[in-house]
Design a protein around this motif. Structure first.
Motif, PDB file in Angstrom:
ATOM      1  N   LYS A 286     -38.542  17.724 -19.123  1.00  0.00           N
ATOM      2  CA  LYS A 286     -39.627  16.904 -19.630  1.00  0.00           C
ATOM      3  C   LYS A 286     -40.130  18.085 -21.111  1.00  0.00           C
ATOM      4  CE  LYS A 286     -41.439  14.418 -16.738  1.00  0.00           C
ATOM      5  NZ  LYS A 286     -39.945  14.246 -15.798  1.00  0.00           N
ATOM      6  N   PHE A 287     -39.399  19.001 -21.322  1.00  0.00           N
ATOM      7  CA  PHE A 287     -40.035  20.007 -22.155  1.00  0.00           C
ATOM      8  C   PHE A 287     -38.729  20.624 -22.599  1.00  0.00           C
ATOM      9  CE2 PHE A 287     -44.592  20.218 -21.146  1.00  0.00           C
ATOM     10  CZ  PHE A 287     -44.718  20.036 -19.904  1.00  0.00           C
ATOM     11  N   ASP A 288     -37.053  19.226 -22.848  1.00  0.00           N
ATOM     12  CA  ASP A 288     -36.236  19.880 -23.897  1.00  0.00           C
ATOM     13  C   ASP A 288     -36.374  20.441 -25.750  1.00  0.00           C
ATOM     14  OD1 ASP A 288     -33.709  18.783 -21.398  1.00  0.00           O
ATOM     15  OD2 ASP A 288     -34.988  20.011 -21.595  1.00  0.00           O
TER      16      ASP A 288
ATOM     17  N   HIS B 226     -44.442  32.931  -6.844  1.00  0.00           N
ATOM     18  CA  HIS B 226     -43.010  32.966  -6.790  1.00  0.00           C
ATOM     19  C   HIS B 226     -42.496  32.540  -8.263  1.00  0.00           C
ATOM     20  CE1 HIS B 226     -39.083  31.391  -4.705  1.00  0.00           C
ATOM     21  NE2 HIS B 226     -39.077  32.989  -5.366  1.00  0.00           N
ATOM     22  N   LEU B 227     -43.438  31.378  -8.926  1.00  0.00           N
ATOM     23  CA  LEU B 227     -42.481  31.127  -9.938  1.00  0.00           C
ATOM     24  C   LEU B 227     -42.652  32.436 -11.363  1.00  0.00           C
ATOM     25  CD1 LEU B 227     -41.683  28.269 -11.932  1.00  0.00           C
ATOM     26  CD2 LEU B 227     -44.199  28.764 -12.821  1.00  0.00           C
ATOM     27  N   LEU B 228     -44.407  32.872 -11.166  1.00  0.00           N
ATOM     28  CA  LEU B 228     -44.332  33.367 -12.572  1.00  0.00           C
ATOM     29  C   LEU B 228     -43.868  34.968 -11.709  1.00  0.00           C
ATOM     30  CD1 LEU B 228     -48.442  32.918 -11.692  1.00  0.00           C
ATOM     31  CD2 LEU B 228     -46.978  32.180 -14.035  1.00  0.00           C
TER      32      LEU B 228
ATOM     33  N   SER C 203     -38.685  23.270 -11.579  1.00  0.00           N
ATOM     34  CA  SER C 203     -38.088  22.797 -11.551  1.00  0.00           C
ATOM     35  C   SER C 203     -38.929  20.664 -11.617  1.00  0.00           C
ATOM     36  CB  SER C 203     -37.174  22.999 -10.435  1.00  0.00           C
ATOM     37  OG  SER C 203     -37.555  22.221  -9.509  1.00  0.00           O
ATOM     38  N   ASP C 204     -40.350  20.846 -10.920  1.00  0.00           N
ATOM     39  CA  ASP C 204     -40.764  19.395 -11.026  1.00  0.00           C
ATOM     40  C   ASP C 204     -40.828  18.929 -12.487  1.00  0.00           C
ATOM     41  OD1 ASP C 204     -44.342  20.175 -10.602  1.00  0.00           O
ATOM     42  OD2 ASP C 204     -42.734  21.322 -10.771  1.00  0.00           O
ATOM     43  N   TRP C 205     -40.535  19.685 -13.092  1.00  0.00           N
ATOM     44  CA  TRP C 205     -40.555  19.454 -14.163  1.00  0.00           C
ATOM     45  C   TRP C 205     -39.621  19.419 -15.772  1.00  0.00           C
ATOM     46  CZ3 TRP C 205     -44.983  17.902 -17.329  1.00  0.00           C
ATOM     47  CH2 TRP C 205     -46.575  17.927 -15.857  1.00  0.00           C
TER      48      TRP C 205
ATOM     49  N   THR D 251     -45.785  30.256 -19.792  1.00  0.00           N
ATOM     50  CA  THR D 251     -45.538  29.117 -19.513  1.00  0.00           C
ATOM     51  C   THR D 251     -46.858  28.298 -19.037  1.00  0.00           C
ATOM     52  OG1 THR D 251     -44.974  28.286 -16.353  1.00  0.00           O
ATOM     53  CG2 THR D 251     -45.461  30.859 -17.542  1.00  0.00           C
ATOM     54  N   TYR D 252     -47.103  27.422 -18.513  1.00  0.00           N
ATOM     55  CA  TYR D 252     -48.327  27.079 -18.467  1.00  0.00           C
ATOM     56  C   TYR D 252     -48.593  26.047 -17.275  1.00  0.00           C
ATOM     57  CZ  TYR D 252     -48.359  26.700 -23.429  1.00  0.00           C
ATOM     58  OH  TYR D 252     -47.839  27.438 -24.757  1.00  0.00           O
ATOM     59  N   GLY D 253     -49.905  26.160 -16.383  1.00  0.00           N
ATOM     60  CA  GLY D 253     -50.008  25.363 -15.384  1.00  0.00           C
ATOM     61  C   GLY D 253     -51.803  25.572 -14.852  1.00  0.00           C
TER      62      GLY D 253
ATOM     63  N   SER E 238     -36.267  26.814 -10.438  1.00  0.00           N
ATOM     64  CA  SER E 238     -36.794  25.376  -8.243  1.00  0.00           C
ATOM     65  C   SER E 238     -37.794  26.111  -8.073  1.00  0.00           C
ATOM     66  CB  SER E 238     -35.573  25.916  -7.746  1.00  0.00           C
ATOM     67  OG  SER E 238     -36.013  27.570  -7.624  1.00  0.00           O
ATOM     68  N   ARG E 239     -38.983  24.921  -7.580  1.00  0.00           N
ATOM     69  CA  ARG E 239     -40.255  24.878  -7.019  1.00  0.00           C
ATOM     70  C   ARG E 239     -40.114  25.182  -6.373  1.00  0.00           C
ATOM     71  NH1 ARG E 239     -44.746  22.021  -7.861  1.00  0.00           N
ATOM     72  NH2 ARG E 239     -45.724  21.317  -5.885  1.00  0.00           N
ATOM     73  N   THR E 240     -41.043  26.098  -5.312  1.00  0.00           N
ATOM     74  CA  THR E 240     -40.857  26.769  -4.259  1.00  0.00           C
ATOM     75  C   THR E 240     -41.322  25.160  -3.334  1.00  0.00           C
ATOM     76  OG1 THR E 240     -41.738  28.522  -5.273  1.00  0.00           O
ATOM     77  CG2 THR E 240     -42.015  27.708  -2.575  1.00  0.00           C
TER      78      THR E 240
HETATM   79  N1  C2G Z   1     -44.970  25.508  -8.788  1.00  0.00           N
HETATM   80  C1  C2G Z   1     -44.063  25.700  -7.729  1.00  0.00           C
HETATM   81  N2  C2G Z   1     -44.274  25.706  -7.241  1.00  0.00           N
HETATM   82  C2  C2G Z   1     -44.662  25.153  -6.622  1.00  0.00           C
HETATM   83  C3  C2G Z   1     -46.100  24.706  -6.630  1.00  0.00           C
HETATM   84  C4  C2G Z   1     -46.060  24.630  -7.788  1.00  0.00           C
HETATM   85  O1  C2G Z   1     -42.636  26.351  -8.896  1.00  0.00           O
HETATM   86  N3  C2G Z   1     -45.041  24.660  -5.117  1.00  0.00           N
HETATM   87  C5  C2G Z   1     -44.675  25.512 -10.284  1.00  0.00           C
HETATM   88  C6  C2G Z   1     -45.148  24.316 -11.166  1.00  0.00           C
HETATM   89  O2  C2G Z   1     -43.653  24.329 -11.255  1.00  0.00           O
HETATM   90  C7  C2G Z   1     -45.971  25.100 -12.058  1.00  0.00           C
HETATM   91  C8  C2G Z   1     -46.164  26.170 -11.727  1.00  0.00           C
HETATM   92  O3  C2G Z   1     -45.801  27.045 -10.429  1.00  0.00           O
HETATM   93  O4  C2G Z   1     -44.526  25.568 -13.365  1.00  0.00           O
HETATM   94  C9  C2G Z   1     -47.565  25.508 -12.088  1.00  0.00           C
HETATM   95  O5  C2G Z   1     -48.586  24.795 -11.152  1.00  0.00           O
HETATM   96  P1  C2G Z   1     -49.203  23.944 -11.411  1.00  0.00           P
HETATM   97  O6  C2G Z   1     -50.842  24.685 -11.773  1.00  0.00           O
HETATM   98  O7  C2G Z   1     -49.256  22.621 -10.711  1.00  0.00           O
HETATM   99  O8  C2G Z   1     -49.735  23.727 -12.540  1.00  0.00           O
HETATM  100  P2  C2G Z   1     -49.696  21.603 -13.166  1.00  0.00           P
HETATM  101  O9  C2G Z   1     -49.802  20.661 -12.642  1.00  0.00           O
HETATM  102  O10 C2G Z   1     -47.455  21.232 -12.885  1.00  0.00           O
HETATM  103  O11 C2G Z   1     -48.994  22.118 -14.413  1.00  0.00           O
HETATM  104  O12 C2G Z   1     -48.109  21.845 -19.509  1.00  0.00           O
HETATM  105  C10 C2G Z   1     -47.088  22.204 -18.885  1.00  0.00           C
HETATM  106  C11 C2G Z   1     -48.467  21.437 -17.359  1.00  0.00           C
HETATM  107  O13 C2G Z   1     -49.992  22.262 -17.829  1.00  0.00           O
HETATM  108  C12 C2G Z   1     -48.229  22.097 -15.832  1.00  0.00           C
END
Ligand code: C2G
Length: 152
Positions: free
Chosen positions: A98-100, A19-21, A93-95, A6-8, A112-114
């Motif tokens: 986008k990466f299909d 929670h995501l990681l 899920s906010d993405w 994953t990336y972020g 799912s995003r928290t």
């Molecule tokens: N995230 C989440 N719940 C939140 C906030 C963030 O699940 N309340 C997830 C995001 O969906 C993402 C990860 O945590 O998968 C990291 O979030 P960010 O640090 O905001 O990273 P982002 O800007 O989404 O970068 O190439 C991909 C990008 O680098 C993603």
């Protein structure tokens, strides 16, 4: 051995990130995390409070993370998937969707995003606390000033 990536940005690490990681780490045997460099953050329109080095160190300290790499551009994902023998690419899920395009290289999952937590909101509440305490101090000084005036 199933490897997940994953990336972020992961600035001001919070429960949404954790929670995501943790969910991603449970999808495989190894979790690789691409942490956005400060320069790439600028391309993403983000300015993080913690530097790339600090954010990488914090993410690396998580039990569920096995390896941290630098994310320096949008194009590196397909190469990383080959380079690190990735089986699953996952992201919040906010993405969604986008990466299909990465489906030709590996499985793609959107988790799912928290709700109700984000680094942006945390920064806003921190700055609000600052302005609130400044307001309180100012009010206190005004009261002292009023008191001094009555004594004069
Ligand atoms: N995230 C989440 N719940 C939140 C906030 C963030 O699940 N309340 C997830 C995001 O969906 C993402 C990860 O945590 O998968 C990291 O979030 P960010 O640090 O905001 O990273 P982002 O800007 O989404 O970068 O190439 C991909 C990008 O680098 C993603």
């Amino acid at each position: 051995m199933k490897i997940v990536i994953t990336y972020g940005t992961f600035d001001l690490l919070h429960v949404g990130h954790i929670h995501l990681l943790e969910r991603l780490s449970r999808l495989g045997d190894r979790l690789v995390v691409g942490v956005s460099t400060d320069e790439f953050n600028e391309q993403k329109g983000k300015r993080s409070l913690y530097s790339f080095e600090e954010r990488s160190k914090i993410v690396s300290a998580l039990k569920c993370v096995d390896q941290v790499i630098a994310e320096s551009d949008w194009q590196q994902k397909a190469t990383d998937i080959e380079k690190y023998n990735i089986d699953i690419f996952g992201i919040g899920s906010d993405w969604q969707g986008k990466f299909d395009h990465l489906k030709e290289h590996c499985e793609v999952v959107y988790l799912s995003r928290t709700p109700n937590i984000s680094t942006t909101d945390l920064k806003k509440s921190l700055s609000r606390i600052d302005s609130e305490s400044i307001q309180m101090i100012k009010q206190g000084l005004d009261n002292v000033l009023e008191l001094v005036k009555t004594i004069e």
